[in-house]
Design a protein around this motif. Structure first.
Motif, PDB file in Angstrom:
ATOM      1  N   ILE A  80      -9.228 -13.333  -4.094  1.00 58.59           N
ATOM      2  CA  ILE A  80      -8.699 -14.630  -3.646  1.00 58.59           C
ATOM      3  C   ILE A  80      -8.208 -14.538  -2.209  1.00 58.59           C
ATOM      4  O   ILE A  80      -8.527 -15.381  -1.363  1.00 58.59           O
ATOM      5  CB  ILE A  80      -7.564 -15.100  -4.587  1.00 58.59           C
ATOM      6  CG1 ILE A  80      -8.137 -15.532  -5.929  1.00 58.59           C
ATOM      7  CG2 ILE A  80      -6.786 -16.264  -3.951  1.00 58.59           C
ATOM      8  CD1 ILE A  80      -7.095 -15.749  -7.011  1.00 58.59           C
ATOM      9  N   VAL A  81      -7.446 -13.488  -1.921  1.00 60.74           N
ATOM     10  CA  VAL A  81      -6.906 -13.307  -0.563  1.00 60.74           C
ATOM     11  C   VAL A  81      -8.037 -13.070   0.433  1.00 60.74           C
ATOM     12  O   VAL A  81      -8.044 -13.635   1.536  1.00 60.74           O
ATOM     13  CB  VAL A  81      -5.894 -12.141  -0.521  1.00 60.74           C
ATOM     14  CG1 VAL A  81      -5.489 -11.837   0.917  1.00 60.74           C
ATOM     15  CG2 VAL A  81      -4.666 -12.472  -1.354  1.00 60.74           C
ATOM     16  N   ARG A 235      -0.111 -15.024  11.138  1.00 59.05           N
ATOM     17  CA  ARG A 235       0.987 -16.005  11.115  1.00 59.05           C
ATOM     18  C   ARG A 235       0.958 -16.813   9.816  1.00 59.05           C
ATOM     19  O   ARG A 235       1.987 -17.082   9.201  1.00 59.05           O
ATOM     20  CB  ARG A 235       0.884 -16.947  12.320  1.00 59.05           C
ATOM     21  CG  ARG A 235       1.213 -16.306  13.651  1.00 59.05           C
ATOM     22  CD  ARG A 235       1.455 -17.363  14.731  1.00 59.05           C
ATOM     23  NE  ARG A 235       0.314 -18.229  14.939  1.00 59.05           N
ATOM     24  CZ  ARG A 235      -0.656 -17.981  15.826  1.00 59.05           C
ATOM     25  NH1 ARG A 235      -0.594 -16.893  16.574  1.00 59.05           N
ATOM     26  NH2 ARG A 235      -1.660 -18.828  15.973  1.00 59.05           N
ATOM     27  N   GLU A 236      -0.249 -17.208   9.405  1.00 61.54           N
ATOM     28  CA  GLU A 236      -0.393 -18.010   8.192  1.00 61.54           C
ATOM     29  C   GLU A 236       0.006 -17.200   6.952  1.00 61.54           C
ATOM     30  O   GLU A 236       0.625 -17.730   6.029  1.00 61.54           O
ATOM     31  CB  GLU A 236      -1.846 -18.488   8.069  1.00 61.54           C
ATOM     32  CG  GLU A 236      -2.078 -19.563   7.041  1.00 61.54           C
ATOM     33  CD  GLU A 236      -1.450 -20.897   7.390  1.00 61.54           C
ATOM     34  OE1 GLU A 236      -1.362 -21.761   6.503  1.00 61.54           O
ATOM     35  OE2 GLU A 236      -1.052 -21.085   8.569  1.00 61.54           O
ATOM     36  N   ILE A 237      -0.357 -15.924   6.947  1.00 61.12           N
ATOM     37  CA  ILE A 237       0.021 -15.060   5.828  1.00 61.12           C
ATOM     38  C   ILE A 237       1.528 -14.926   5.732  1.00 61.12           C
ATOM     39  O   ILE A 237       2.108 -15.001   4.640  1.00 61.12           O
ATOM     40  CB  ILE A 237      -0.650 -13.660   5.978  1.00 61.12           C
ATOM     41  CG1 ILE A 237      -2.154 -13.766   5.726  1.00 61.12           C
ATOM     42  CG2 ILE A 237      -0.017 -12.647   5.018  1.00 61.12           C
ATOM     43  CD1 ILE A 237      -2.931 -12.514   6.045  1.00 61.12           C
ATOM     44  N   GLU A 238       2.179 -14.733   6.886  1.00 60.32           N
ATOM     45  CA  GLU A 238       3.633 -14.619   6.912  1.00 60.32           C
ATOM     46  C   GLU A 238       4.280 -15.901   6.395  1.00 60.32           C
ATOM     47  O   GLU A 238       5.238 -15.873   5.626  1.00 60.32           O
ATOM     48  CB  GLU A 238       4.116 -14.354   8.347  1.00 60.32           C
ATOM     49  CG  GLU A 238       3.903 -12.936   8.823  1.00 60.32           C
ATOM     50  CD  GLU A 238       4.720 -11.936   8.032  1.00 60.32           C
ATOM     51  OE1 GLU A 238       5.908 -12.204   7.759  1.00 60.32           O
ATOM     52  OE2 GLU A 238       4.152 -10.891   7.650  1.00 60.32           O
ATOM     53  N   LEU A 239       3.725 -17.029   6.801  1.00 57.33           N
ATOM     54  CA  LEU A 239       4.259 -18.327   6.396  1.00 57.33           C
ATOM     55  C   LEU A 239       4.122 -18.553   4.883  1.00 57.33           C
ATOM     56  O   LEU A 239       5.050 -18.988   4.221  1.00 57.33           O
ATOM     57  CB  LEU A 239       3.522 -19.435   7.162  1.00 57.33           C
ATOM     58  CG  LEU A 239       4.037 -20.873   6.980  1.00 57.33           C
ATOM     59  CD1 LEU A 239       5.457 -21.005   7.524  1.00 57.33           C
ATOM     60  CD2 LEU A 239       3.115 -21.862   7.667  1.00 57.33           C
ATOM     61  N   LEU A 240       2.951 -18.211   4.356  1.00 57.85           N
ATOM     62  CA  LEU A 240       2.682 -18.421   2.933  1.00 57.85           C
ATOM     63  C   LEU A 240       3.369 -17.397   2.041  1.00 57.85           C
ATOM     64  O   LEU A 240       3.552 -17.629   0.838  1.00 57.85           O
ATOM     65  CB  LEU A 240       1.172 -18.381   2.674  1.00 57.85           C
ATOM     66  CG  LEU A 240       0.352 -19.523   3.297  1.00 57.85           C
ATOM     67  CD1 LEU A 240      -1.135 -19.261   3.124  1.00 57.85           C
ATOM     68  CD2 LEU A 240       0.730 -20.849   2.656  1.00 57.85           C
ATOM     69  N   SER A 241       3.726 -16.257   2.630  1.00 55.82           N
ATOM     70  CA  SER A 241       4.354 -15.183   1.840  1.00 55.82           C
ATOM     71  C   SER A 241       5.859 -15.361   1.675  1.00 55.82           C
ATOM     72  O   SER A 241       6.496 -14.640   0.902  1.00 55.82           O
ATOM     73  CB  SER A 241       4.088 -13.820   2.493  1.00 55.82           C
ATOM     74  OG  SER A 241       2.703 -13.565   2.558  1.00 55.82           O
ATOM     75  N   LYS A 242       6.440 -16.308   2.418  1.00 64.24           N
ATOM     76  CA  LYS A 242       7.893 -16.505   2.341  1.00 64.24           C
ATOM     77  C   LYS A 242       8.302 -17.147   1.015  1.00 64.24           C
ATOM     78  O   LYS A 242       7.568 -17.932   0.451  1.00 64.24           O
ATOM     79  CB  LYS A 242       8.355 -17.389   3.521  1.00 64.24           C
ATOM     80  CG  LYS A 242       8.309 -16.653   4.835  1.00 64.24           C
ATOM     81  CD  LYS A 242       8.763 -17.547   5.971  1.00 64.24           C
ATOM     82  CE  LYS A 242       8.699 -16.837   7.310  1.00 64.24           C
ATOM     83  NZ  LYS A 242       9.095 -17.699   8.419  1.00 64.24           N
TER      84      LYS A 242
END
Length: 242
Positions: A80-81, A235-242
């Protein structure tokens, strides 16, 4: 009422077929790197049957012997990732301002490039004699002409021999490490020797050398676009991982 039900069934069947067709197209692209829509009817039918077997087998396994298997769950998460990451990279379009800022920040440089002529001989002593005779020639053009004569008469490198020993312009970092080291500090028209294990001894004539330099914005644009995409993904990964 009966007409409405029939219409609903037709709609659901049509919707399911479309979803299934999309899955087959995806299967074709992922497994075979092929565009399903461009295939002939026979190939489409073959792909549909093949995917149907894979799909049914996967569902059976997931419901039976692989039920609650931790490896299946991990593989799903990774897939998925990975799929999302690839789609994000493909769809992300960096702005001109973003690229210009990256250019200022990264200060990209072009890689040094070489165009070489090559003579390959089996014994180092033979290479030493050839180099000695070539270095006695002071005129640059005459030295090059003599080098080409040796290519035609003694070189074991069949591929480059067809082109008078000349190889394509190549980035410095793509060269064999021994060759790269031997070429350091050398100029166009100079000759170097490199003995390679299990291959023989190469005599290299530097036909062209393009030194490393600061890249222009246009020269580095493709690399900047790729870098901008990767940074945006992080950046998107960091945002979605919060």
């Amino acid at each position: 009422m009966i007409v409405k039900k029939i219409s609903l069934y037709i709609f659901l069947a049509f919707f399911s077929i479309n979803i299934y067709a999309n899955e087959i197209a995806s299967y074709s692209a992922i497994k075979y790197h092929a565009d399903y829509e461009k295939q002939n009817p026979k190939m489409k039918e073959s792909l549909a049957k093949e995917y149907s077997k894979v799909r049914n087998l996967a569902k059976t396994l997931e419901a039976t012997v692989m039920k609650n298997d931790v490896d299946v769950e991990v593989a799903k998460n990774l897939a998925i990732v990975d799929i999302w990451s690839n789609k994000f990279i493909q769809s992300y379009k960096p702005t001109q301002k973003e690229l210009e800022e990256l250019y200022k920040l990264e200060k990209p440089r072009t890689v040094a490039k070489y165009e070489l002529r090559n003579i390959l001989v089996s014994y180092e002593k033979n290479a030493d004699r050839i180099i000695e005779m070539l270095n006695e020639i002071k005129n640059k053009q005459e030295k090059k002409d003599s080098f080409i004569k040796y290519v035609r008469s003694v070189s074991n490198d069949v591929a480059s021999k067809q082109n008078n020993g000349l190889t394509a312009l190549v980035d410095e970092n793509k060269l064999n490490p021994q060759i790269k080291e031997s070429l350091k500090g050398k100029k166009e028209g100079e000759i170097v020797k490199v003995t390679l294990k299990d291959l023989g001894t190469q005599i290299l004539y530097i036909e062209k050398f393009i030194p490393e330099k600061v890249a222009t914005f246009e020269e580095s644009k493709d690399a900047l676009i790729n870098l901008a995409k990767k940074k945006a993904l992080l950046r998107e990964i960091e945002l979605l991982s919060k």
